[in-house]
Design a protein around this motif. Structure first.
Motif, PDB file in Angstrom:
ATOM      1  N   GLY A   1       6.414  27.876  -1.563  1.00 53.76           N
ATOM      2  CA  GLY A   1       6.844  28.121  -2.501  1.00 53.76           C
ATOM      3  C   GLY A   1       6.776  26.833  -3.533  1.00 53.76           C
ATOM      4  O   GLY A   1       7.465  26.863  -5.337  1.00 53.76           O
ATOM      5  N   SER A   2       7.788  25.976  -2.878  1.00 51.45           N
ATOM      6  CA  SER A   2       8.768  24.903  -3.412  1.00 51.45           C
ATOM      7  C   SER A   2       7.407  23.616  -2.921  1.00 51.45           C
ATOM      8  O   SER A   2       7.150  23.544  -2.288  1.00 51.45           O
ATOM      9  N   PHE A   3       7.334  22.613  -3.681  1.00 52.77           N
ATOM     10  CA  PHE A   3       6.694  21.381  -3.529  1.00 52.77           C
ATOM     11  C   PHE A   3       8.396  20.271  -3.848  1.00 52.77           C
ATOM     12  O   PHE A   3       8.888  20.210  -4.899  1.00 52.77           O
ATOM     13  N   PHE A   4       7.710  19.672  -2.824  1.00 53.95           N
ATOM     14  CA  PHE A   4       7.809  17.675  -2.307  1.00 53.95           C
ATOM     15  C   PHE A   4       7.206  16.436  -2.185  1.00 53.95           C
ATOM     16  O   PHE A   4       5.942  17.021  -2.052  1.00 53.95           O
ATOM     17  N   LEU A   5       7.667  15.950  -2.591  1.00 54.03           N
ATOM     18  CA  LEU A   5       6.808  14.381  -2.190  1.00 54.03           C
ATOM     19  C   LEU A   5       8.094  13.823  -1.209  1.00 54.03           C
ATOM     20  O   LEU A   5       8.733  14.130  -0.932  1.00 54.03           O
ATOM     21  N   ARG A   6       6.788  13.094  -0.476  1.00 53.61           N
ATOM     22  CA  ARG A   6       7.185  11.989   0.858  1.00 53.61           C
ATOM     23  C   ARG A   6       6.270  10.215  -0.015  1.00 53.61           C
ATOM     24  O   ARG A   6       4.968  10.692  -0.314  1.00 53.61           O
ATOM     25  N   ALA A   7       7.178   9.989   0.631  1.00 57.14           N
ATOM     26  CA  ALA A   7       6.190   8.647   0.532  1.00 57.14           C
ATOM     27  C   ALA A   7       6.059   7.892   2.133  1.00 57.14           C
ATOM     28  O   ALA A   7       7.297   7.595   2.725  1.00 57.14           O
ATOM     29  N   ARG A   8       5.240   6.607   1.368  1.00 53.86           N
ATOM     30  CA  ARG A   8       5.388   5.462   2.714  1.00 53.86           C
ATOM     31  C   ARG A   8       5.028   4.692   2.072  1.00 53.86           C
ATOM     32  O   ARG A   8       3.515   3.873   1.060  1.00 53.86           O
ATOM     33  N   LEU A   9       5.566   3.421   2.132  1.00 52.89           N
ATOM     34  CA  LEU A   9       5.617   2.276   1.577  1.00 52.89           C
ATOM     35  C   LEU A   9       4.954   1.011   2.671  1.00 52.89           C
ATOM     36  O   LEU A   9       6.045   0.331   3.714  1.00 52.89           O
ATOM     37  N   ASN A  10       3.890   0.764   3.092  1.00 48.47           N
ATOM     38  CA  ASN A  10       3.187  -0.320   3.498  1.00 48.47           C
ATOM     39  C   ASN A  10       3.497  -1.352   2.788  1.00 48.47           C
ATOM     40  O   ASN A  10       2.574  -2.013   2.665  1.00 48.47           O
ATOM     41  N   VAL A  11       3.731  -2.495   3.534  1.00 49.51           N
ATOM     42  CA  VAL A  11       4.457  -3.797   2.787  1.00 49.51           C
ATOM     43  C   VAL A  11       3.953  -4.941   3.638  1.00 49.51           C
ATOM     44  O   VAL A  11       4.083  -5.433   4.749  1.00 49.51           O
ATOM     45  N   SER A  12       2.887  -6.367   2.833  1.00 52.66           N
ATOM     46  CA  SER A  12       2.618  -6.614   3.376  1.00 52.66           C
ATOM     47  C   SER A  12       3.431  -8.529   3.377  1.00 52.66           C
ATOM     48  O   SER A  12       2.774  -8.680   2.384  1.00 52.66           O
ATOM     49  N   LEU A  13       4.324  -9.476   3.685  1.00 54.89           N
ATOM     50  CA  LEU A  13       4.647 -10.931   3.336  1.00 54.89           C
ATOM     51  C   LEU A  13       4.135 -11.315   4.587  1.00 54.89           C
ATOM     52  O   LEU A  13       4.724 -12.230   5.111  1.00 54.89           O
ATOM     53  N   ALA A  14       3.146 -11.606   3.913  1.00 58.01           N
ATOM     54  CA  ALA A  14       1.437 -12.916   4.858  1.00 58.01           C
ATOM     55  C   ALA A  14       2.757 -14.367   4.899  1.00 58.01           C
ATOM     56  O   ALA A  14       3.524 -14.339   3.637  1.00 58.01           O
TER      57      ALA A  14
ATOM     58  N   ASP B   1       1.249  -1.072  -0.114  1.00 55.81           N
ATOM     59  CA  ASP B   1       0.346  -0.003   0.347  1.00 55.81           C
ATOM     60  C   ASP B   1       0.863   1.299  -0.006  1.00 55.81           C
ATOM     61  O   ASP B   1       1.312   1.473   1.089  1.00 55.81           O
ATOM     62  N   ALA B   2       1.311   1.949  -0.822  1.00 55.33           N
ATOM     63  CA  ALA B   2       2.293   3.126  -1.358  1.00 55.33           C
ATOM     64  C   ALA B   2       0.963   4.615  -0.760  1.00 55.33           C
ATOM     65  O   ALA B   2      -0.706   5.196  -1.624  1.00 55.33           O
ATOM     66  N   GLU B   3       1.298   4.793  -0.110  1.00 53.33           N
ATOM     67  CA  GLU B   3       1.218   6.723   0.424  1.00 53.33           C
ATOM     68  C   GLU B   3       2.349   8.046  -0.352  1.00 53.33           C
ATOM     69  O   GLU B   3       3.320   7.792  -0.045  1.00 53.33           O
ATOM     70  N   ILE B   4       1.720   8.461  -1.577  1.00 51.75           N
ATOM     71  CA  ILE B   4       2.669   8.805  -2.235  1.00 51.75           C
ATOM     72  C   ILE B   4       2.182  10.500  -1.437  1.00 51.75           C
ATOM     73  O   ILE B   4       1.121  10.831  -1.994  1.00 51.75           O
ATOM     74  N   THR B   5       2.484  11.665  -1.163  1.00 51.37           N
ATOM     75  CA  THR B   5       1.945  13.039  -0.234  1.00 51.37           C
ATOM     76  C   THR B   5       2.809  13.918  -0.753  1.00 51.37           C
ATOM     77  O   THR B   5       3.881  14.207  -1.124  1.00 51.37           O
TER      78      THR B   5
END
Length: 131
Positions: free
Chosen positions: A83-96, A73-77
């Motif tokens: 006035g400056s734009f930037f991204l942050r990311a969270r990768l929620n990983v499931s390895l059952a 589940d990726a969250e890209i914000t």
């Protein structure tokens, strides 16, 4: 080392109220709403797909059988600061079905394999969580 081209993605993008994105092979054909939140969703989907392949490759290299397919589940914000734009990311990983320490090793290794992880390294804040 001989470089080998594996794939070239080609897309055509049109902006404005009736904006859209289409790939040359027809696998992507979506409307782009204003102010284009689709970009973060597309980036998250592309990165996650690549990252899952990297996890599977890391498992294969270590001769670890994955009892179930990896899920991300990726969250890209998108953020703005003076006035400056930037991204942050969270990768929620499931390895059952994988022990936690082995799963952590695989998701760490995947960041060294996945081209999206390599491209973002040092450029955006990335948090990876095993869920």
């Amino acid at each position: 080392m001989t470089e080998k081209l594996l794939f070239t993605g080609k897309t055509h993008i049109v902006g404005g109220r009736e904006g859209y994105a289409r790939s040359s092979d027809g696998t992507l054909d979506i409307k782009l709403p204003q102010p284009h939140p689709a970009a973060e969703n597309l980036f998250g989907a592309a990165w996650s797909a690549c990252y899952i392949g990297a996890i599977e490759l890391a498992a294969s290299q270590r001769k670890i059988a994955l009892p179930a397919g990896p899920e991300v589940d990726a969250e890209i914000t998108l953020h703005a600061d003076n006035g400056s734009f930037f991204l942050r990311a969270r990768l929620n990983v499931s390895l059952a079905g994988i022990e936690r320490d082995v799963a952590e090793e695989l998701i760490h290794a995947a960041h060294g394999i996945c081209p999206y992880s390599k491209a973002t390294r040092g450029n955006i804040d990335v948090e990876t969580r095993l869920v």
